[in-house]
Design an enzyme around this catalytic site. Structure first.
Site, PDB file in Angstrom:
ATOM      1  N   TYR A 137      -3.487   6.424 -69.566  1.00  0.00           N
ATOM      2  CA  TYR A 137      -3.468   7.904 -70.084  1.00  0.00           C
ATOM      3  C   TYR A 137      -3.556   7.721 -71.802  1.00  0.00           C
ATOM      4  O   TYR A 137      -2.695   7.054 -72.167  1.00  0.00           O
ATOM      5  CB  TYR A 137      -2.568   8.623 -69.605  1.00  0.00           C
ATOM      6  CG  TYR A 137      -2.372   9.837 -70.140  1.00  0.00           C
ATOM      7  CD1 TYR A 137      -3.072  11.376 -69.801  1.00  0.00           C
ATOM      8  CD2 TYR A 137      -1.606  10.188 -71.637  1.00  0.00           C
ATOM      9  CE1 TYR A 137      -2.983  12.451 -70.468  1.00  0.00           C
ATOM     10  CE2 TYR A 137      -1.557  11.299 -72.150  1.00  0.00           C
ATOM     11  CZ  TYR A 137      -2.017  12.399 -71.466  1.00  0.00           C
ATOM     12  OH  TYR A 137      -2.036  13.641 -72.067  1.00  0.00           O
ATOM     13  N   GLU A 167      -7.709  14.726 -73.973  1.00  0.00           N
ATOM     14  CA  GLU A 167      -7.163  13.605 -73.415  1.00  0.00           C
ATOM     15  C   GLU A 167      -8.134  12.781 -72.408  1.00  0.00           C
ATOM     16  O   GLU A 167      -9.052  13.633 -72.058  1.00  0.00           O
ATOM     17  CB  GLU A 167      -6.004  14.035 -72.568  1.00  0.00           C
ATOM     18  CG  GLU A 167      -5.819  15.084 -71.552  1.00  0.00           C
ATOM     19  CD  GLU A 167      -4.779  15.435 -70.741  1.00  0.00           C
ATOM     20  OE1 GLU A 167      -3.760  15.549 -71.232  1.00  0.00           O
ATOM     21  OE2 GLU A 167      -4.962  16.296 -69.494  1.00  0.00           O
TER      22      GLU A 167
END
Ligand code: GDP
Ligand code: MN
Length: 376
Positions: free
Chosen positions: A101, A189
């Site tokens: 991530y 993101e």
């Protein structure tokens, strides 16, 4: 403003990020054609403004164009957390060796951008933050200096031991930073950022939220707005020149001025109830605005009382009162209305409201308590 994965990927591509090829489609036949053109196994991915599409069955693998065509029939029209899927992204399927991530937000308290990286990718990052916060590295960026290469590498090293892979990932983190700053994002993101078995780093999911206050600088991004995905009352309010945010409570609030609107919501909460919305009719007191405001609020079936909180300055209480009378006549609201008027032309405003038997108070506390009592 939220945008779709395929739109966020277009932006990321412009900044050099490695994103698999893909195209968006609205029909099964289009999906078949795109998959055929890609000529490799593909992922068919629901494009909706909610996360967790994978778990909900909105992200599926298809080994052939025919299979992609079949799968798209299931995904198009699917309901994911209340959003109906109208578009899918057809994108090359890649082989995954690891999922990580990377993300970026603005930390308002620190007044700085903050970069985040975690080797625990592909899962809900809020859950990682709640259960194993040590698996997320957070790094604050000096907004004047910008993200430095060594910082990006530090984040990448937190995810990857392999220095070659970490170097590639640090490039992607730099690109994410530049994309975020350029488009005036409030969040960006990649979850997951993956590695392939031969050591490539790819962004296979993408999310960008744009700060609405920066949108005027980006007409190309404003054009990405998908009205199908937005709350229809918020769109209507925007078109009527009202600042409106829908909330979950049952006290409909119509207020002049953003600060007073916030104070009104706080007061509603202070006395134990929940506001149904934030609504600022602005400084002018055009009766049309009051009618539009009431129309929008009445669409929400949770609303059990409407509370006007008007502080007359430039806004004149008599103008607002005329608006209230007109709105009541036109819309015949099925819920009680309470009004607080104070300031410019307060007395004239009160007289006008007599016509519809409304008694305005000048106390904010009283009007809020009254609204809560009537909504109960
Ligand atoms: P989300 O559920 O809305 O976050 O959608 P994602 O795009 O993140 O996809 C969910 C999951 O599907 C990913 O974490 C991957 O595990 C898997 N996935 C997505 N694309 C691919 C792909 O190209 N190949 C493989 N093997 N898995 C994929
Ligand atoms: Mn994802």
């Amino acid at each position: 403003m939220k945008i779709h994965e395929y739109q966020a990927k277009e932006i990321f591509r412009k900044f050099g990020m490695p994103v698999p090829e893909g195209e968006v489609a609205t029909t099964d036949n289009e999906v078949g054609r795109i998959a055929d053109r890609i000529g490799k196994p593909v992922m068919v991915k629901a494009q909706v403004h909610v996360g967790g599409r994978g778990k909900a069955g909105g992200v599926k693998y298809a080994e052939s164009a025919h299979r992609a065509w079949e799968i798209s029939k299931e995904i198009l029209g699917m309901d994911i957390k209340g959003c109906i899927v109208k578009k899918v992204l057809v994108t090359e399927a890649v082989e995954i060796a690891s999922e990580a991530y990377i993300g970026m937000i603005i930390d308002r308290a620190a007044k700085k951008p903050v970069m985040m990286a975690s080797p625990a990718g592909g899962v809900d990052i809020e859950e990682v933050a709640a259960t194993t916060p040590e698996r997320i590295m957070k790094l604050y960026v000096d907004p004047l200096l910008g993200l430095q290469n060594y910082q990006a590498l530090k984040l990448a090293r937190f995810i990857y031991d392999d220095i070659k892979i970490a170097r590639k990932a640090s490039q992607v983190i730099m690109q994410l930073y530049r994309a975020f700053m350029y488009v005036d994002a409030s969040l960006a993101e990649v979850n997951p950022l993956i590695t392939t078995p031969d050591g490539e780093v790819l962004a296979i999911d993408a999310k960008i939220n744009i700060d609405d206050n920066g949108l005027f600088r980006h007409p190309d991004i404003e054009a990405m707005r998908d009205l199908d995905e937005e709350d229809p009352s918020e769109t209507e309010a925007k078109n009527a020149g009202l600042s409106f945010v829908k909330l979950e409570g049952n006290i409909g609030c119509i207020v002049n001025g953003a600060g007073l609107a916030m104070a009104t919501m706080d007061t509603v909460k202070h006395f134990g109830a929940e506001p149904a919305n934030f609504l600022d009719i602005g400084g002018s007191s055009n009766p049309e605005k009051v009618i539009n405001a009431m129309r929008i609020i009445l669409k929400d079936s949770n609303v059990k009382a409407i509370l006007f909180n008007i502080f007359g300055g430039i806004t004149r209480c008599d103008d607002v009162a005329n608006g209230i009378v007109a709105a009541v006549k036109e819309l015949n609201p099925p819920v009680p209305i309470v009004v607080r008027l104070t300031g410019t032309n307060e007395e004239e405003g009160r007289k006008i409201l007599e016509e519809i038997n409304l008694v305005a108070t000048s106390s904010m506390e009283d009007v809020v308590k009254k609204a809560i009592e009537l909504a109960a």
